[in-house]
Design a protein around this motif. Structure first.
Motif, short mmCIF file in Angstrom:
data_model
loop_
_atom_site.label_atom_id
_atom_site.label_comp_id
_atom_site.label_asym_id
_atom_site.label_seq_id
_atom_site.Cartn_x
_atom_site.Cartn_y
_atom_site.Cartn_z
N LEU A 200 -9.47 -21.17 4.56
CA LEU A 200 -8.28 -20.09 4.69
C LEU A 200 -7.51 -20.39 4.00
CD1 LEU A 200 -8.14 -18.61 7.38
CD2 LEU A 200 -7.33 -20.18 8.77
N PRO A 201 -6.86 -21.48 3.35
CA PRO A 201 -5.56 -21.67 2.61
C PRO A 201 -6.04 -20.58 1.44
CG PRO A 201 -6.16 -23.66 3.35
CD PRO A 201 -7.03 -22.72 3.93
N ALA A 202 -7.18 -20.61 0.80
CA ALA A 202 -7.48 -19.78 -0.48
C ALA A 202 -7.41 -18.47 0.00
CB ALA A 202 -8.88 -20.43 -0.90
N ALA A 203 -7.65 -18.30 1.23
CA ALA A 203 -7.66 -16.65 1.45
C ALA A 203 -6.40 -16.16 1.85
CB ALA A 203 -8.84 -16.34 2.61
N LEU A 204 -5.49 -17.01 2.18
CA LEU A 204 -3.92 -16.63 2.36
C LEU A 204 -3.31 -15.41 1.71
CD1 LEU A 204 -2.71 -17.65 5.10
CD2 LEU A 204 -1.01 -19.04 3.62
N PRO A 205 -3.45 -15.50 0.38
CA PRO A 205 -2.85 -14.50 -0.46
C PRO A 205 -3.50 -13.08 0.07
CG PRO A 205 -3.50 -16.17 -1.83
CD PRO A 205 -4.02 -16.52 -0.57
N THR A 206 -4.90 -12.94 0.37
CA THR A 206 -5.31 -11.73 0.63
C THR A 206 -4.89 -11.24 2.10
OG1 THR A 206 -7.16 -12.48 -0.63
CG2 THR A 206 -7.46 -10.56 1.00
N ILE A 207 -4.86 -12.15 2.94
CA ILE A 207 -4.31 -12.02 4.16
C ILE A 207 -2.88 -11.34 4.40
CG2 ILE A 207 -3.91 -13.02 6.44
CD1 ILE A 207 -6.33 -15.08 5.82
N LEU A 208 -2.10 -12.03 3.40
CA LEU A 208 -0.71 -11.93 3.44
C LEU A 208 -0.49 -10.45 2.82
CD1 LEU A 208 1.51 -13.86 3.69
CD2 LEU A 208 1.83 -13.76 1.30
N VAL A 209 -1.26 -9.98 1.85
CA VAL A 209 -1.30 -8.63 1.47
C VAL A 209 -1.73 -7.65 2.37
CG1 VAL A 209 -2.08 -7.29 -0.51
CG2 VAL A 209 -1.35 -9.32 -1.22
N ALA A 210 -2.67 -7.88 3.03
CA ALA A 210 -3.26 -7.09 4.00
C ALA A 210 -2.22 -6.79 5.06
CB ALA A 210 -4.62 -7.51 4.70
N ALA A 211 -1.50 -7.92 5.47
CA ALA A 211 -0.61 -7.93 6.56
C ALA A 211 0.67 -7.23 6.30
CB ALA A 211 -0.22 -9.41 6.74
N THR A 212 1.09 -7.29 4.98
CA THR A 212 2.20 -6.49 4.59
C THR A 212 1.90 -4.96 4.66
OG1 THR A 212 1.80 -7.22 2.38
CG2 THR A 212 4.15 -7.20 3.08
N SER A 213 0.86 -4.47 4.24
CA SER A 213 0.57 -3.14 4.24
C SER A 213 0.11 -2.61 5.77
CB SER A 213 -0.49 -2.59 3.41
OG SER A 213 -1.63 -3.42 3.65
N SER A 214 -0.34 -3.50 6.60
CA SER A 214 -0.36 -3.03 7.98
C SER A 214 0.77 -2.94 8.78
CB SER A 214 -1.53 -3.98 8.84
OG SER A 214 -1.25 -5.18 8.46
N VAL A 215 1.88 -3.57 8.39
CA VAL A 215 3.12 -3.41 9.13
C VAL A 215 3.67 -1.95 8.75
CG1 VAL A 215 5.76 -3.84 9.22
CG2 VAL A 215 4.12 -5.76 8.74
N SER A 216 3.68 -1.35 7.71
CA SER A 216 3.89 0.16 7.18
C SER A 216 3.06 0.90 7.94
CB SER A 216 3.86 0.35 5.75
OG SER A 216 3.83 -0.85 4.80
N ALA A 217 1.87 0.74 8.01
CA ALA A 217 0.65 1.66 8.75
C ALA A 217 1.06 1.67 10.17
CB ALA A 217 -0.62 1.03 8.70
N ALA A 218 1.26 0.40 10.76
CA ALA A 218 1.63 0.19 12.26
C ALA A 218 2.82 0.94 12.64
CB ALA A 218 1.93 -1.26 12.53
N MET A 219 4.00 0.96 11.85
CA MET A 219 5.29 1.59 11.94
C MET A 219 5.16 3.15 12.26
SD MET A 219 8.25 -0.50 10.49
CE MET A 219 9.39 0.49 11.23
N LEU A 220 4.38 3.68 11.07
CA LEU A 220 4.10 4.99 10.91
C LEU A 220 3.11 5.62 12.10
CD1 LEU A 220 3.53 5.71 7.19
CD2 LEU A 220 5.09 6.45 8.53
N THR A 221 2.17 4.67 12.49
CA THR A 221 1.40 5.34 13.73
C THR A 221 2.21 5.24 15.02
OG1 THR A 221 -0.51 3.85 12.67
CG2 THR A 221 -0.50 4.91 14.97
N GLU A 222 3.05 4.26 15.01
CA GLU A 222 4.17 4.18 16.32
C GLU A 222 4.96 5.40 16.31
OE1 GLU A 222 7.54 4.06 18.18
OE2 GLU A 222 7.76 3.52 16.12
#
Lengths: 287, 319, 267
Positions: A200-222
């Protein structure tokens, strides 16, 4: 090399993308803009602004010293509505992102470390959900659950975790092959512990990057759903709702449409810019 | 190739069945149904019960589903509960309208993205690249319906150049009138499709320019335009071609919001009305259509991938 | 003494690095006599690849360079708008040197057209003949194949064929065998040596492996940290190295016994 040493090594590894992103001008600007917007929108209850105070004597007024953004067709102060709307938009973006990230990470992780049949079932589910056009999926889901704040968070969070799941799965599969994970397994750490302390710690950067782009996607969908009337419902408002109302008075008051749209763009651009800087930092880290 | 396509098609059928079962169940579980959306408080309980009975809503779920499925297999998509129109007829009427809107917009966006994306890569880090990249970032963050509102204000109200709703003016079926109605939704959709495509073309062209074979070409005296024309553009465009398959379902559902704003009589606005009214036969029909297109589109993308990319053989494509 | 085919003087190259600059070549003077076969050796990062790339103007984007003199075959490279010098280069990794979506023949035909060949059949005949010359069997079939259908050694032969078709006087080979199997390495080196004799090429072989130098080259330049620290005949370098770094390199060869500079040459 013992387990503690590897854990510290990966811990510094995760901190670096953030630090590096903050050092870049783009990343810093994006983060500042987001922090400012969030601060202003969430500090708004402290200001003497009421987004619901109807003043029929001051309907559809142009911007003035008293009403910086003017008033809407019911005489409500538009600045107050924009800020309160921003609170909802940011909240929906963040909470949906959190939901999508948690689900996506769990599914991706379990698929990658689980037995082959588990992987198969989960990835089929991802394929299945991806086989319905996104807009169609969220519209049907919003209608079925009855539009509203909770619904929109559930719908966006519940149907936008698939990309995160794919990314996390791919990342974890490669992490699993790395020497220290195999080594930890060899030392007899339990599989659960290996996942929590090493993978999990090693995958954290990937998760982080995915999370930032899902904020934008979520806001646009809302924004889209609210614009269609399937998202946030009156008397609550969001930037998408404001755009929907602004459509009615577009001819007389085009700035009512301009302002929330620009705020959406600024916010989403900042999120994307932050995501890009993080991604670059993560890629450099891997290289 | 044929065997591959057949195997993939065979996999699509159960997936589609699954999609319909899931949606059917979801609609049944929903706290209200179509009758709720057409009843008014004045109606008596008997009337409401009669409506339910008439629509077969009181039958067990499995019976309702199998009844629907049986009809679909005979090519009958059923009738809209709200309007009592034949869904197949409605779709046949509206599908061409959506295609008329989406296809030109997608093609324009694609060509623009290829041109500007390659240009930006060729001028990487220079002013023109920065401008194109900034425009892409702006476009990615821009809600298309906001752009639509700006256009409506500018061209519809302020300049009064183009009509803001519908496809035809009353009584005018001429081509000129149709085109005038088409302009704004077309621009909105083009702006909606363009940024992602352009970003993809630009970043993959920049990646290609960093590849060893480009350095080798430079070492052999190839000029930059030659490298772009003879090497990079081909390597970038091969994957873009396969994207066309993935874009197939957009021909049906790519313009839900745009059609709604401009009251364009296409599948998207039709679907949205039906969804709001819980008109489940329509929802199911559109879902079935778009899910079919998604799966066919993915299959098409894989086939195109094998056809255009010499490195890939059929065995390597995940089934 | 024969004339110099390549003459570089005071070549300095800086690459952008972490907000500042990193010097990768530091006032390098280097000359190669026409017809010679020379080697440039040094560990990775010593600047040997950058030295070769600056001969062709192939420095990475953002690089900053100055030189007092740069002459290749009598052409002054410091002058703007100088014509392309007759130099061809073979690169380290044959797996990535060819465009994966273009056929072998396409790569060769491109080079031929650039040197003036236009007739379709002529281009094809010349290309297949050159493939045969570099030791590729069934050249007509290989001509139609894609790079991924060829082995690494075969692809490096294709690269050499491309280089030959560019009709160079100077062939720069940048670690041409590093990515290849040991048996294939020897074949490629033999091929380069053979072409040097038959096509009258001057060859610069860049390598980190002193072992492959002995049989192939007459002179050796040893690079370290962006400078040429020692240059001399093969015998002198192997048996009487002056610079301590050269001795270190010699000792690091597999098969060399530590403490005995210039152990048995096994290559």
């Amino acid at each position: 090399m013992n387990a503690t040493a590897t854990a510290t090594a990966t811990a510094t590894g995760q901190a670096r993308p953030w630090a590096e992103a903050l050092r870049s001008r783009q990343g810093l600007t994006a983060l500042t803009v987001l922090a400012l917007l969030t601060a202003v929108c969430f500090a708004v209850p402290l200001l003497p602004l009421d987004p619901t105070a109807i003043d029929l004597t001051a309907r559809s007024q142009a911007p003035s010293a008293r009403h910086l953004f003017g008033t809407d067709d019911l005489g409500r102060d538009y600045l107050a509505r924009v800020l309160y709307g921003g609170r909802v938009s940011l909240l929906v973006g963040t909470l949906s992102m959190a939901a999508a990230t948690v689900i996506g990470t769990l599914v991706g992780l379990v698929a990658a470390v689980g037995r082959p049949w588990v992987d198969n079932v989960l990835m089929r589910l991802v394929d299945f959900l991806s086989s319905i056009p996104w807009m169609i999926l969220v519209i049907v889901a919003s209608v079925l659950l009855r539009p509203g704040l909770t619904t929109i968070i559930i719908v966006i969070g519940g149907f936008s975790w698939m990309t995160t799941a794919r990314l996390v799965r791919a990342d974890v599969l490669s992490i699993k092959e790395r020497a220290y994970v195999a080594y930890a397994g060899f030392l007899g750490e339990s599989p659960g512990l290996v996942v929590v302390r090493h993978i999990l710690p090693a995958a954290l950067p990937t998760i982080l990057v995915a999370a930032t782009s899902s904020v934008s996607a979520a806001m646009l969908t809302e924004a889209s759903l609210s614009f269609l009337g399937l998202g946030i419902q009156a008397p609550m408002t969001s930037w998408g709702c404001l755009l929907q109302t602004a459509q009615g008075s577009l001819q007389q008051q085009p700035y009512l449409a301009l302002i929330p749209g620009l705020l959406i763009i600024v916010t989403v651009m900042s999120c994307n810019a932050l995501g890009n800087t993080l991604r670059r930092a993560v890629l450099r880290e891997a290289a | 190739m044929l065997a591959f396509a057949a195997r993939r098609l065979a996999q699509i059928v159960p997936m589609l069945l699954l999609v319909t079962v899931a949606v059917f169940l979801a609609i049944q579980i929903a706290p209200y149904d179509v009758v709720d959306s057409i009843t008014t408080p004045q109606m008596s309980a008997e009337t409401i019960a009669m409506w339910r009975d008439r629509y077969g809503l009181d039958d067990p779920i499995a019976v309702q589903y199998l009844r629907w499925l049986g009809q679909v297999l005979q090519g009958d998509l059923g009738y809209s509960l709200a309007s009592r129109h034949s869904i197949a007829a409605d779709l046949a009427q509206r599908l061409p309208n959506t295609v008329l809107l989406v296809l030109p917009a997608y093609v324009t966006a694609l060509l623009l993205a290829i041109g500007l994306g390659l240009l930006a890569a060729a001028r990487h880090q220079k002013l023109s690249d920065r401008l194109i990249d900034a425009a892409n970032a702006f476009g990615l963050a821009m809600p298309p319906f906001w752009f639509a509102l700006l256009l409506i204000y500018l061209f519809g109200y302020y300049l009064n150049w183009f009509p803001i709703i519908g496809m035809h003016a009353v009584g005018d079926r001429g081509l000129g009138d149709l085109l005038r109605h088409l302009v704004m939704p077309y621009l909105v959709l083009t702006a909606a499709f363009y940024p992602e495509l352009a970003r993809y073309v630009r970043s993959s062209a920049i990646t290609q320019l960093g590849e060893d074979y480009v350095t080798v070409q430079r070492a052999f005296g190839a000029t930059e335009p030659e490298i772009f024309r003879r090497h990079v553009s081909r390597n970038v465009l091969l994957p873009v071609v396969t994207q066309i398959g993935v874009a197939l379902p957009m021909l049906v559902t790519g313009a839900v919001i745009t059609e709604t704003i401009f009251s364009w009589p296409g599948v998207g606005s039709y679907f949205l009305q039906a969804a709001r009214a819980m008109d489940y036969p329509v929802i199911l029909a559109v879902l079935l259509l778009s899910a079919t297109l998604v799966m066919l589109g993915n299959l098409l993308a894989d086939i195109l991938y094998v056809v255009v990319d010499p490195r890939v053989r059929l065995g390597q494509v995940a089934p | 003494m024969t004339a110099d085919l390549l003459r570089l003087q005071g070549l300095t190259v800086d690459l952008p690095h972490a907000g500042g600059w990193r010097r990768v070549l530091d006032h390098v003077d280097y000359r190669v006599a026409a017809g010679a076969a020379v080697a440039v050796v040094g560990e990775s990062g010593s600047g040997k690849t950058m030295l070769m790339r600056s001969c062709l103007g192939l420095l990475p984007p953002g690089a900053r360079w100055t030189w007092d003199a740069a002459e290749i075959d009598g052409v002054d490279r410091t002058r703007p708008g100088a014509p392309r010098p007759p130099v061809a280069m073979v690169f380290q990794d044959p797996m990535t040197s060819l465009n994966p979506v273009r056929r072998v023949g396409y790569h060769l035909a491109e080079v031929i057209r650039r040197t003036g060949g236009t007739d379709r059949r002529d281009v094809r005949d010349l290309a297949t003949a050159t493939l045969a010359q570099v030791g590729i069997g069934d050249p007509a079939r290989r001509y139609r194949q894609y790079p991924h259908e060829l082995s690494g050694g075969m692809r490096q032969r294709v690269m050499i064929a491309m280089a030959l078709l560019a009709r160079p006087k100077l062939l720069l080979a940048d670690e041409p065998t590093t990515a290849l199997d040991v048996t294939v390495q020897a074949q490629i080196l033999d091929l380069i040596a053979e072409l040097r004799a038959t096509a009258g090429l001057t060859v610069v072989l860049v390598t980190h492996d002193l072992g492959i130098v002995a049989g192939t080259c007459d002179r050796i330049a040893v690079m370290r940290a962006g400078q040429i620290v020692e240059e001399g005949d093969v015998d002198q370098i192997f048996y009487d190295p002056a610079h301590p770094y050269t001795r270190l390199l010699l000792a690091a060869r597999p098969g060399a016994r530590a403490g005995l500079p210039g152990g048995e040459v096994t290559a």
